[in-house]
Design a protein around this motif. Structure first.
Motif, mmCIF file in Angstrom:
data_model
loop_
_atom_site.group_PDB
_atom_site.id
_atom_site.type_symbol
_atom_site.label_atom_id
_atom_site.label_comp_id
_atom_site.label_asym_id
_atom_site.label_seq_id
_atom_site.Cartn_x
_atom_site.Cartn_y
_atom_site.Cartn_z
ATOM 1 N N LEU A 45 0.478 11.559 0.521
ATOM 2 C CA LEU A 45 -0.676 11.450 1.419
ATOM 3 C C LEU A 45 -1.708 10.458 0.875
ATOM 4 C CD1 LEU A 45 -1.229 15.146 2.589
ATOM 5 C CD2 LEU A 45 0.016 13.290 3.738
ATOM 6 N N SER A 46 -1.836 10.383 -0.442
ATOM 7 C CA SER A 46 -2.766 9.401 -1.019
ATOM 8 C C SER A 46 -2.293 7.985 -0.744
ATOM 9 C CB SER A 46 -2.918 9.633 -2.524
ATOM 10 O OG SER A 46 -1.749 9.243 -3.228
ATOM 11 N N SER A 92 0.799 -1.227 0.000
ATOM 12 C CA SER A 92 0.000 0.000 0.000
ATOM 13 C C SER A 92 0.829 1.273 0.000
ATOM 14 C CB SER A 92 -0.937 0.014 1.216
ATOM 15 O OG SER A 92 -1.924 -0.984 1.088
ATOM 16 N N LEU A 93 2.118 1.167 0.291
ATOM 17 C CA LEU A 93 2.977 2.351 0.274
ATOM 18 C C LEU A 93 4.014 2.252 -0.844
ATOM 19 C CD1 LEU A 93 3.510 3.046 4.087
ATOM 20 C CD2 LEU A 93 2.018 4.263 2.485
ATOM 21 N N ALA A 94 4.944 1.308 -0.722
ATOM 22 C CA ALA A 94 6.018 1.224 -1.714
ATOM 23 C C ALA A 94 5.489 0.860 -3.099
ATOM 24 C CB ALA A 94 7.068 0.212 -1.246
ATOM 25 N N MET A 95 4.743 -0.245 -3.194
ATOM 26 C CA MET A 95 4.232 -0.664 -4.497
ATOM 27 C C MET A 95 3.179 0.298 -5.026
ATOM 28 S SD MET A 95 3.988 -4.818 -3.978
ATOM 29 C CE MET A 95 3.389 -5.111 -5.650
ATOM 30 N N PHE A 96 2.291 0.753 -4.150
ATOM 31 C CA PHE A 96 1.232 1.661 -4.607
ATOM 32 C C PHE A 96 1.822 2.955 -5.156
ATOM 33 C CE2 PHE A 96 -1.859 5.090 -3.930
ATOM 34 C CZ PHE A 96 -2.958 4.590 -4.612
ATOM 35 N N ALA A 122 -2.646 2.789 3.085
ATOM 36 C CA ALA A 122 -2.135 2.027 4.225
ATOM 37 C C ALA A 122 -3.084 2.120 5.416
ATOM 38 C CB ALA A 122 -0.751 2.529 4.604
ATOM 39 N N ARG A 123 -3.670 3.294 5.639
ATOM 40 C CA ARG A 123 -4.599 3.445 6.756
ATOM 41 C C ARG A 123 -5.804 2.535 6.610
ATOM 42 N NH1 ARG A 123 -3.942 9.904 6.126
ATOM 43 N NH2 ARG A 123 -2.152 10.176 7.524
#
Length: 388
Positions: free
Chosen positions: A240-241, A102-106, A246-247
């Motif tokens: 932020l998106s 959700s962070l690195a790949m996204f 991740a949230r």
């Protein structure tokens, strides 16, 4: 005498599709076989087994909610249910999967070039390459707009200087998405491990998320070609998106930690005998269990509702804040209360609730503190931003 599982109290399973139930059960089996037998040792040693990454890749949970490039392209609800079962094992495990997907790949999937996507996403989906997400800095956590990391053009290249702190997977990652201030605003860069001037340090002596790698990223005159820049990422809204993604996983994941804690407490209470009968037969214990089960099911229904909104393309940031704030707070309270039912036994790693409670102290803080999410909700209700 029939014992109802805490998550069966309101028959939430009936609200899921066959595919969603199958994905949840598949991840639950993986956690039972590969995580639960070892997680106490990992937690005590303060380690995360890197060799688990390819197994998670085979399971299909790394970037599972993304389309293409070796990713499964599942629904948001299916991804959330996977997070629930992963965090029922340990928050560190779900954190690894969240940061990876959700962070690195996204960040690469949404803002990267086609070349960047082809270079990194298939390997990351398979767990062959590990990613991290460098936004938080030592002096700028809740206020990322104040970041000091800078990227300056030098011909066709960029020179990066700065540092990032509290970065999950930071010291084991093969590539870091690093956010830096430029003359044109905040931009994202992909920094591979081994790049001259780029070093990482593992943060030790943690009391929480011990079965997870947390690191510091240091960039000292790091030279990158322009091809390392995420071309579609412009402004602070881009990172932020990613945090919003991740949230969402945390809304479900924290519910899993609460569920595992409650199951452990019920199992203990039905076998622990005091004053001639199981402590589960005492009114005070049943009151604790009933209140926690109601809170757990409320959290699960909220998570499912937000997942349905996300799949419909209608979820809003302040709604994710409601889920993160509510569900982590409830999960932390449940884990702590479950420890009281376990008595002295609850302070050992033989039982999961206190481990979950310790982990949830971090979950309460990262991806937006409870204070920040409170203010996000307050702004939605009043129209006034109270951050400054």
């Amino acid at each position: 005498m029939t014992i109802t599982d805490p998550l069966d109290l309101l028959d939430i399973d009936s609200l899921l599709s066959d595919e969603e139930r199958q994905i949840r059960e598949t991840v639950a089996r993986f956690v039972a076989e590969h995580v639960r037998p070892h997680v106490a040792e990992w937690f005590e040693a303060g380690t995360f087994p890197r060799e688990l990454a390819p197994e998670l890749g085979k399971l299909g949970v790394l970037g599972m909610h993304l389309d293409g490039y070796g990713c499964a392209g599942t629904s948001a609800v299916a991804y959330g249910l996977a997070c629930l079962e992963l965090e029922a094992g340990d928050s560190g495990l779900r954190s690894f999967v969240s940061v990876q997907g959700s962070l690195a790949m996204f960040s690469i999937w949404k803002y990267g070039s086609e070349e960047q996507k082809l270079q990194w996403l298939p390997r990351m989906a398979a767990g062959e390459a590990i990613g991290c997400f460098g936004l938080t800095e030592p002096d700028f956590g809740s206020d990322p707009a104040g970041m000091r990391t800078r990227a300056v053009r030098d011909g066709d290249d960029w020179i990066l200087n700065g540092s990032k702190m509290w970065i999950t997977n930071g010291s084991i990652a093969d590539v870091a998405t690093v956010w830096a201030r430029t003359e044109e605003g905040v931009r994202g860069f992909l920094v591979p491990r081994g790049t001259p001037g780029f070093t990482t340090h593992t943060i030790k002596q943690k009391l929480s998320l011990r079965a997870s790698v947390t690191g510091e990223l240091v960039l000292d005159e790091v030279r990158l070609p322009d091809s390392a820049r995420l071309p579609e990422a412009r402004g602070l809204g881009a990172p932020l998106s990613c945090l919003g993604e991740a949230r969402f996983g945390i809304v479900f994941g924290s519910t899993g930690a609460a569920l595992d804690s409650l199951r452990a407490a019920i199992a203990y209470a039905t076998t622990r005998v005091q004053f001639g009968k199981p402590i589960a037969a005492f009114q005070l214990t049943q009151e604790k269990l009933a209140n926690m089960a109601v809170d757990l099911n409320t959290a699960a229904l909220l998570a499912l509702h937000l997942g349905r909104l996300k799949d419909a393309g209608r979820v809003k940031p302040h709604q994710i804040s409601v889920g993160k704030l509510n569900n982590v707070r409830r999960a932390l309270a449940i884990a702590r209360e479950c420890r009281t039912i376990l008595g002295g036994s609850g302070i050992t790693l033989e039982y999961s609730p206190l481990r979950h409670a310790n982990n949830l102290e971090s979950v309460l803080t990262y991806e937006g503190t409870s204070e920040i999410h409170t203010l996000v909700i307050g702004e939605a209700l009043t129209g006034h931003a109270a951050y400054r």
